[in-house]
Enzyme design. Structure first.
Site, PDB file in Angstrom:
ATOM      1  N   ARG A 168      36.088  46.197  48.327  1.00 36.84           N
ATOM      2  CA  ARG A 168      35.642  44.805  48.380  1.00 36.84           C
ATOM      3  C   ARG A 168      36.514  44.002  49.325  1.00 36.84           C
ATOM      4  O   ARG A 168      37.746  44.040  49.252  1.00 36.84           O
ATOM      5  CB  ARG A 168      35.706  44.205  46.967  1.00 36.84           C
ATOM      6  CG  ARG A 168      35.563  42.688  46.896  1.00 36.84           C
ATOM      7  CD  ARG A 168      34.136  42.228  47.129  1.00 36.84           C
ATOM      8  NE  ARG A 168      34.064  40.772  47.161  1.00 36.84           N
ATOM      9  CZ  ARG A 168      33.841  40.000  46.091  1.00 36.84           C
ATOM     10  NH1 ARG A 168      33.684  40.548  44.903  1.00 36.84           N
ATOM     11  NH2 ARG A 168      33.768  38.690  46.221  1.00 36.84           N
ATOM     12  N   ARG A 176      28.991  42.182  49.691  1.00 36.94           N
ATOM     13  CA  ARG A 176      30.127  42.846  49.076  1.00 36.94           C
ATOM     14  C   ARG A 176      29.695  44.191  48.502  1.00 36.94           C
ATOM     15  O   ARG A 176      28.551  44.344  48.039  1.00 36.94           O
ATOM     16  CB  ARG A 176      30.786  41.972  48.009  1.00 36.94           C
ATOM     17  CG  ARG A 176      30.040  41.662  46.747  1.00 36.94           C
ATOM     18  CD  ARG A 176      28.940  40.623  46.821  1.00 36.94           C
ATOM     19  NE  ARG A 176      29.209  39.411  47.543  1.00 36.94           N
ATOM     20  CZ  ARG A 176      29.558  38.277  46.971  1.00 36.94           C
ATOM     21  NH1 ARG A 176      29.734  38.212  45.674  1.00 36.94           N
ATOM     22  NH2 ARG A 176      29.694  37.197  47.691  1.00 36.94           N
ATOM     23  N   ASP A 216      30.833  43.359  43.208  1.00 34.25           N
ATOM     24  CA  ASP A 216      31.210  42.019  42.755  1.00 34.25           C
ATOM     25  C   ASP A 216      31.197  42.015  41.234  1.00 34.25           C
ATOM     26  O   ASP A 216      30.185  42.368  40.610  1.00 34.25           O
ATOM     27  CB  ASP A 216      30.217  40.990  43.303  1.00 34.25           C
ATOM     28  CG  ASP A 216      30.634  39.564  42.969  1.00 34.25           C
ATOM     29  OD1 ASP A 216      31.848  39.316  42.873  1.00 34.25           O
ATOM     30  OD2 ASP A 216      29.751  38.707  42.800  1.00 34.25           O
ATOM     31  N   ASP A 273      32.079  39.496  37.941  1.00 39.06           N
ATOM     32  CA  ASP A 273      32.385  38.132  37.512  1.00 39.06           C
ATOM     33  C   ASP A 273      32.426  38.067  35.988  1.00 39.06           C
ATOM     34  O   ASP A 273      31.485  38.515  35.315  1.00 39.06           O
ATOM     35  CB  ASP A 273      31.328  37.144  38.018  1.00 39.06           C
ATOM     36  CG  ASP A 273      31.447  36.879  39.505  1.00 39.06           C
ATOM     37  OD1 ASP A 273      32.581  36.755  39.992  1.00 39.06           O
ATOM     38  OD2 ASP A 273      30.393  36.811  40.177  1.00 39.06           O
TER      39      ASP A 273
END
Length: 280
Positions: free
Chosen positions: A202, A211, A214, A216
């Protein structure tokens, strides 16, 4: 969990301490533990398989306390709490107090102890990829999280193909949400997630850009965290259908701790606005 199993004054002779004589001669330690669990089924059925064997808990505590030597009772307490939570699946949270009444203090005193509270946390993590072998990056990245010794995987959503978000021209994404149970703190988990992203190559060159992987953190229990390193709940999740659609698939009635609305309600509100990123 409000039901409790209490263990009080468990005596263990062990060799923890900073000074050489403490490690050589050893001393008496005493432990108090409150195990938070659900004992309703055991109480109704009288079935041993539905209960936590507190005799085995005491045996495990003794093994951890005597199996290795630590300088600090803080470390010993942490190891004991961790092993109980990893070994006994019905225990969701615990309080542990480790007493060291024979500590080498050159003054009159009654006791020295450390008290900690530890438990499993439920976390929802959004994942996505739109570069290279997308499926490979998602599979390997999620496996890295699931295989962490202090994590257990829960539900996982379907994988959705979604259009890019944020106005940067790029390939479509593959997105989803993972439910994870962890003994890691929010910042420890964040560090692990960033390590997994880095392993996938990344690069953070363009905001909202492409990317390989990812990750989150959307929700961590019902905690609200606002710091330079981490914001939970995720600050923009209510505006992202590619987050809310998979999250609603596995946790429609979980509530956003800031707004009090369920994920289903947040998704319905967003869909009324008409913007769509989820393609399939």
């Amino acid at each position: 969990m409000k039901d409790q199993i209490r263990i009080t004054g468990l005596e263990v002779y062990a060799h923890h301490g900073v000074f050489p004589e403490e490690k050589e001669k050893g001393q008496h330690f005493f432990l108090d533990a409150v195990l938070y669990t659900d004992i309703r089924k055991a109480g109704l059925t009288d079935d041993l398989d539905c209960a936590t064997d507190y005799g085995q808990v005491c045996k495990l505590i003794n093994q951890v306390m005597t199996g290795q030597t630590y300088d600090l009772i803080e470390r010993a307490a942490e190891r004991v709490a961790q092993e109980i939570l990893l070994t006994f699946p019905l225990v969701g949270r615990l309080e542990l107090e480790l007493h060291k009444p024979e500590a080498p203090i050159p003054y009159p005193f009654g006791d020295v102890s450390v008290k900690i509270e530890r438990g499993w946390h439920k976390v929802y993590i959004a994942f996505g990829s739109n570069m290279g072998e997308k499926e490979y990056y998602l599979e390997k990245g999620l496996d890295e999280l699931k295989r962490h010794p202090l994590c257990k995987s829960g539900k996982m959503s379907s994988i959705y193909r979604t259009s890019p978000y944020g106005g940067v021209e790029q390939e479509d994404f593959l997105n989803g949400v993972l439910e994870l149970y962890t003994l890691l703190s929010p910042f420890e988990l964040l560090e692990k997630m960033q390590q997994v992203e880095n392993l996938a190559g990344r690069e953070r060159k363009v905001h909202w850009g492409p990317r390989t992987l990812d990750l989150d953190m959307l929700l961590y229990d019902d905690q609200i965290i606002d710091s330079e390193k981490l914001t939970v709940p995720h600050a923009d999740m209510q505006n992202r259908d590619f987050v809310l659609v998979p999250l609603c698939e596995i946790a429609p009635y979980v509530r956003h701790p800031s707004t009090g609305k369920t994920i289903k309600q947040l998704l319905e509100t967003l869909q009324m606005g008409g913007e769509r990123h989820v393609l399939e």
